[in-house]
Design an enzyme around this catalytic site. Structure first.
Site, mmCIF file in Angstrom:
data_model
loop_
_atom_site.group_PDB
_atom_site.id
_atom_site.type_symbol
_atom_site.label_atom_id
_atom_site.label_comp_id
_atom_site.label_asym_id
_atom_site.label_seq_id
_atom_site.Cartn_x
_atom_site.Cartn_y
_atom_site.Cartn_z
ATOM 1 N N GLY A 1 3.010 2.035 10.731
ATOM 2 C CA GLY A 1 3.970 3.118 10.555
ATOM 3 C C GLY A 1 4.750 3.454 11.809
ATOM 4 N N GLU B 1 -6.636 4.384 8.198
ATOM 5 C CA GLU B 1 -6.491 5.819 7.902
ATOM 6 C C GLU B 1 -7.781 6.370 7.286
ATOM 7 O OE1 GLU B 1 -2.770 5.442 5.804
ATOM 8 O OE2 GLU B 1 -1.851 4.862 7.708
ATOM 9 N N SER C 1 3.807 -2.355 10.184
ATOM 10 C CA SER C 1 5.265 -2.439 10.391
ATOM 11 C C SER C 1 5.869 -3.776 9.982
ATOM 12 C CB SER C 1 5.628 -2.097 11.847
ATOM 13 O OG SER C 1 5.297 -0.742 12.116
ATOM 14 N N LYS D 1 -0.006 4.221 -0.157
ATOM 15 C CA LYS D 1 -0.674 5.382 0.479
ATOM 16 C C LYS D 1 -0.499 6.618 -0.416
ATOM 17 C CE LYS D 1 -0.070 3.142 4.882
ATOM 18 N NZ LYS D 1 0.078 3.230 6.320
ATOM 19 N N HIS E 1 -9.274 0.860 5.288
ATOM 20 C CA HIS E 1 -7.982 1.041 5.965
ATOM 21 C C HIS E 1 -8.202 1.956 7.168
ATOM 22 C CE1 HIS E 1 -3.910 2.375 6.802
ATOM 23 N NE2 HIS E 1 -3.496 1.299 6.168
ATOM 24 N N ASN F 1 0.874 -1.182 0.000
ATOM 25 C CA ASN F 1 0.000 0.000 0.000
ATOM 26 C C ASN F 1 0.908 1.228 0.000
ATOM 27 O OD1 ASN F 1 -1.777 2.065 0.567
ATOM 28 N ND2 ASN F 1 -2.291 1.342 2.630
ATOM 29 N N GLU G 1 -4.905 -5.208 10.849
ATOM 30 C CA GLU G 1 -3.870 -4.183 11.008
ATOM 31 C C GLU G 1 -4.099 -3.422 12.313
ATOM 32 O OE1 GLU G 1 -2.033 -2.973 7.014
ATOM 33 O OE2 GLU G 1 -3.797 -1.733 7.317
HETATM 34 P P1 PGA Z 1 3.236 0.133 7.509
HETATM 35 O O1 PGA Z 1 1.717 0.336 6.997
HETATM 36 O O2 PGA Z 1 3.731 -1.143 6.892
HETATM 37 O O3 PGA Z 1 3.965 1.345 7.003
HETATM 38 O O4 PGA Z 1 3.170 0.049 8.996
HETATM 39 C C1 PGA Z 1 0.855 -0.748 6.896
HETATM 40 C C2 PGA Z 1 -0.479 -0.304 6.376
HETATM 41 O O5 PGA Z 1 -0.953 0.772 6.745
HETATM 42 O O6 PGA Z 1 -1.091 -1.027 5.572
#
Ligand code: PGA
Length: 249
Positions: free
Chosen positions: A169, A95, A209, A11, A93, A9, A163
């Site tokens: 992140g 976010e 992560s 983003k 997601h 992803n 997740e």
């Molecule tokens: P990350 O994000 O691997 O940067 O922690 C994962 C995600 O949001 O799908």
């Protein structure tokens, strides 16, 4: 046998110059690579598709609207995504849930819109740190699965990604036991609702992560069938070892 999937992803990162990572990744893929997916920002869907053509890398989107078309400035619909050649879309997601106030019912409606356009919905769920610390993680997972997954999930139209928000992140990841607990619970919950055959065939991803140095351990969990990778999917040199760890699992 359910399919293994390594999904990246991007983003809101990347421009056309970043698409060279797709060619770089293709060169690094093992011969026995699992399904590999990159979800770039919407303006890159078509050029990414062109770059990935003829490779093992599929291209997907990061969100879609519930409607097929209409007066929704700034949004993109599932049929538009399908028209780019993409076959997957990430839905719900954290976010989107947090920054765009998406609720479980919105996510279920988006998943149905994705299915209607022939797309596979990668539906995301996961708890906040507060929920984790209050011991209510599995209650929340049950609620999100019940509310975000429409009736009619199949092994081909749905992938579910766990997740934990606090792991996204941040460089923090749950313990292997915590990942196993949630993924086993997801499989059981899916079986109770959709039957054992469907539940056994649905690909379950862990996200948050995932890095080259922790991927192999995460993939030892029996009910982890792949990863949804944010930061580490932006560079072929980071994503490739994660894909190789999945292939070897
Ligand atoms: P990350 O994000 O691997 O940067 O922690 C994962 C995600 O949001 O799908």
């Amino acid at each position: 046998m359910r399919r293994k999937l390594a999904a990246g992803n991007w983003k809101m990162n990347g421009t056309r110059a970043t698409l060279s990572e797709i060619e770089a990744l293709q060169k690094l893929l093992p011969a026995d690579a699992p399904d590999v997916l990159i979800c770039p920002p919407a303006p890159l869907l078509i050029p990414a598709q062109q770059r990935a053509h003829g490779t093992k890398i599929a291209i997907g989107a990061q969100d879609c609207h519930t409607a097929a078309s209409g007066a929704f400035t700034g949004d993109i619909s599932a049929p538009m995504i399908a028209d780019t050649g993409a076959r997957h879309v990430i839905i719900g997601h954290s976010e989107r849930r947090t920054l765009h106030a998406e609720q479980n019912a919105d996510i279920a409606a988006k998943a149905e819109a994705a299915w209607a356009a022939g797309l596979t919905a990668i539906i995301c769920i996961g708890e906040s740190l507060e929920t984790r610390e209050s011991g209510k993680t599995l209650d929340l997972i049950a609620e999100q699965l019940a509310g975000s997954l429409p009736d009619g999930c199949t092994t081909t139209n749905t992938v579910v990604a766990y997740e934990p928000i606090w792991a996204i992140g941040t460089g923090k990841i749950p313990t292997l036991d915590q990942i196993i607990e949630v993924h086993d619970f997801m499989r059981e919950t899916l079986a109770a609702r959709f039957g054992a055959t469907v539940a056994d065939g649905i690909t379950l991803l862990y996200g948050g992560s995932v890095k080259p140095d922790n991927a192999a351990q995460i993939f030892t969990a029996q009910n982890v069938d792949g990863a949804l990778v944010g930061g580490a999917s932006l560079k072929a040199d980071d994503f490739a070892p994660i894909i190789a760890a999945l292939a070897a699992s």
